[in-house]
Motif scaffolding. Structure first.
Motif, PDB file in Angstrom:
ATOM      1  N   GLY A  77      19.434  45.721  67.125  1.00  0.00           N
ATOM      2  CA  GLY A  77      20.225  46.827  67.637  1.00  0.00           C
ATOM      3  C   GLY A  77      21.535  47.053  66.916  1.00  0.00           C
ATOM      4  O   GLY A  77      22.286  47.973  67.267  1.00  0.00           O
TER       5      GLY A  77
ATOM      6  N   LEU B 191      18.230  52.506  69.812  1.00  0.00           N
ATOM      7  CA  LEU B 191      18.203  51.052  69.673  1.00  0.00           C
ATOM      8  C   LEU B 191      19.595  50.430  69.644  1.00  0.00           C
ATOM      9  O   LEU B 191      19.732  49.214  69.774  1.00  0.00           O
TER      10      LEU B 191
ATOM     11  N   ASN C 175      22.936  48.657  70.089  1.00  0.00           N
ATOM     12  CA  ASN C 175      23.398  47.719  71.128  1.00  0.00           C
ATOM     13  C   ASN C 175      24.850  47.939  71.531  1.00  0.00           C
ATOM     14  O   ASN C 175      25.429  47.133  72.266  1.00  0.00           O
TER      15      ASN C 175
END
Length: 409
Positions: free
Chosen positions: A306, A70, A72
């Motif tokens: 994220g 997840l 980012n």
């Protein structure tokens, strides 16, 4: 113009070695319960400093997930990023498993460890502790950390997992090389992996009364890779923090007059010192990590989907909102976060194994070297600079030389 409230804190450097508690107090003053931090390479993250906020994060795995896919920031993480072993891509171990599959794997580990006979465990810890002290007792001086604490936990863990006693020293060397992260790290990692797969192959052919055999016999349908990865995670998580628990507790007992009775054989103070270390000087300082599954609010901060959230276990233990009296929660109070919290916390049987090893290691040393004393000023003791694990670089001591046990029999 930047202000303390807007300037992220670098999660590293000498202050984690000298006085992390003061650093956490400053971060809480400047940023509140959740502080912006940067990791090596200016990679951003959030560090949870508040006790209640940490409880919130670890109690909500749906919002704060262990699924590192997840994140980012993956597009800016180089292949040689030094924190990849700590904050890596999802691996086939329990660390990055979520949901029902994680609960099933945690149950397999807990059941395997619960089957360890506590009397046999203590016997193994006493035997290996005596063996190590036999090599030190005639010298009159040693480094408790490098020559004792860093060698004991993995010897015991290797034995209950199913390795032979002859394999123990090589596994200890490999694990310490891997933890040190220097030139021997990759070779140490390979040795541990090859040894674990060889152990599982041997136990599949001829099961025994050990943790590896019990995990292989479980009918939950886990693959060989999953079992091997989980055993290696358990060994790593059980070795270094337990070694630091021994070292940090002995440092406290050797430098604080309140624990002087322990050096004359008082057992109650050993337990008190160990418990106080988990509150005030916990080996596991910060843990990576959790990743938010959607935009959310935490401690007054806006956390984007994220984002990486780091668990500040040591900071939360010292949160003044729950520690209005700095000494009130030590003693017999076990509400610390030193073993984590929630479904990804250290399994209770693993915590019990670590406690038996650490306490036995301390007690045997005090029995065998009753006049042990710190060699040099306490102010000169130094810590490893890691923001993740807190332990001494060395704990030099002196004592009256005595014969090895074998020489007195």
């Amino acid at each position: 113009m930047t202000t303390p409230e807007s300037q992220p804190v670098y999660l590293g450097g000498p202050r984690f070695q000298s006085d992390p508690a003061e650093l956490y107090r400053e971060m809480r003053r400047d940023h509140g319960a959740v502080a912006p931090v940067v990791l090596d390479g200016d990679v951003p993250a959030w560090l949870v400093l508040g006790y209640r906020e940490l409880h919130q994060v670890t109690s909500d795995p749906q919002l704060f997930s262990r699924d590192s896919d997840l994140w980012n920031q993956w597009d800016r993480i180089p292949a040689d990023w030094p924190l990849l072993p700590m904050i890596g891509r999802k691996q086939p171990s329990i660390l990055y498993t979520t949901g029902e599959r994680h609960r099933e794997r945690a149950a397999v580990i807990s059941e395997a460890l619960e089957s360890v006979d506590p009397f046999e465990l203590k016997g193994h810890a006493e035997r290996f502790a005596d063996e190590l002290i036999d090599g030190l007792c005639g010298k009159g001086a040693c480094d408790i950390v490098g020559e004792y604490a860093m060698l004991l936990p993995l010897r015991v863990l290797a034995r209950i997992y199913g390795f032979s006693d002859e394999q123990g020293p090589g596994l200890v060397t490999a694990m310490n090389d891997m933890i040190n992260g220097r030139e021997g790290a990759l070779a140490g990692q390979r040795h541990l992996g090859e040894s674990m797969y060889a152990l599982l192959a041997a136990k599949a052919e001829s099961p025994g009364h050990d943790v590896a055999s019990r995990m292989l016999a479980n009918t939950a349908g886990f693959t060989l890779d999953e079992v091997a990865q989980d055993l290696m995670v358990m060994m790593a998580a059980g070795h270094q923090p337990t070694a630091d628990w021994i070292g940090n507790s002995l440092r406290l007992m050797l430098t604080d007059d309140r624990f002087a009775a322990s050096l004359a054989g008082g057992r109650h103070s050993v337990g008190e010192a160990m418990n106080e270390v988990l509150w005030e000087d916990t080996p596991t300082q910060n843990v990576a990590g959790r990743w938010t599954t959607r935009d959310t609010k935490l401690g007054g901060r806006t956390i984007a989907r994220g984002d990486l959230v780091l668990l500040g276990l040591a900071a939360a233990n010292g949160d003044p909102h729950v520690r209005t009296d700095a000494g009130a929660l030590t003693g017999g109070n076990n509400a610390f976060f030193s073993f984590g919290h929630g479904e990804h916390r250290c399994p209770f049987p693993a915590q019990e194994v670590a406690e038996v090893i650490a306490r036995t290691g301390i007690e045997v040393l005090l029995d065998r070297l009753p006049d042990v004393d710190l060699d040099g000023p306490a102010a000169e003791l130094t810590r490893r600079p890691s923001p993740w694990l807190r332990g001494l670089t060395a704990l030099p001591v002196t004592y009256t030389p005595t014969p090895a046990l074998g020489a007195t029999r």
